[in-house]
Design a protein around this motif. Structure first.
Motif, short mmCIF file in Angstrom:
data_model
loop_
_atom_site.label_atom_id
_atom_site.label_comp_id
_atom_site.label_asym_id
_atom_site.label_seq_id
_atom_site.Cartn_x
_atom_site.Cartn_y
_atom_site.Cartn_z
N MET A 179 -12.77 13.89 28.23
CA MET A 179 -12.50 12.47 28.52
C MET A 179 -13.16 11.61 27.45
O MET A 179 -13.84 10.64 27.75
N ALA A 180 -12.95 11.95 26.19
CA ALA A 180 -13.68 11.33 25.08
C ALA A 180 -13.55 9.81 25.06
O ALA A 180 -14.56 9.10 24.94
N VAL A 181 -12.35 9.30 25.16
CA VAL A 181 -12.16 7.85 25.05
C VAL A 181 -12.71 7.13 26.28
O VAL A 181 -13.34 6.09 26.17
N TYR A 182 -12.52 7.70 27.44
CA TYR A 182 -13.08 7.09 28.66
C TYR A 182 -14.60 7.00 28.55
O TYR A 182 -15.18 5.94 28.76
N TYR A 183 -15.22 8.11 28.20
CA TYR A 183 -16.68 8.10 28.09
C TYR A 183 -17.16 7.15 27.00
O TYR A 183 -18.18 6.49 27.16
N ALA A 184 -16.43 7.05 25.92
CA ALA A 184 -16.82 6.15 24.83
C ALA A 184 -16.62 4.69 25.20
O ALA A 184 -17.35 3.82 24.71
N SER A 185 -15.67 4.40 26.07
CA SER A 185 -15.38 3.00 26.40
C SER A 185 -16.31 2.42 27.46
O SER A 185 -16.45 1.21 27.56
N LYS A 186 -16.94 3.21 28.27
CA LYS A 186 -17.72 2.68 29.38
C LYS A 186 -19.06 2.05 28.99
O LYS A 186 -19.41 1.01 29.52
#
Length: 84
Positions: A64-71
């Motif tokens: 979930m790279a983008v999710y984790y990076a966006s939070k």
């Protein structure tokens, strides 16, 4: 109460960029719209702002790279705003 966002999963190379871009937009920009809109009323009433955050903001995981990076971006900026 602030509880906006969504996620997706999969190998980064296999995920749909349009979905990832929308996720970044929602997780980082749309979450703060109600905060800014209602901030004068919140302050006038000495109210509080409750941010319901994902643990992903503090501890990333697999697929979930983008999710984790966006939070963390929104949670960090909200924390800085409260201190100012």
């Amino acid at each position: 109460m602030n509880n906006a966002g969504f996620g997706g999963s999969g190998r980064f190379a296999d995920t749909d960029w349009n979905n990832e871009a929308e996720m970044i937009q929602v997780n980082n920009r749309r979450a703060d719209a109600p905060d800014q809109l209602f901030l004068p009323q919140i302050r006038a009433r000495e109210g509080k702002l409750l941010n319901v955050a994902s643990v992903a903001a503090f501890q990333p995981g697999p697929f979930m790279a983008v999710y984790y990076a966006s939070k963390p971006t929104y949670c960090t900026s909200l924390r800085r705003w409260r201190k100012s």
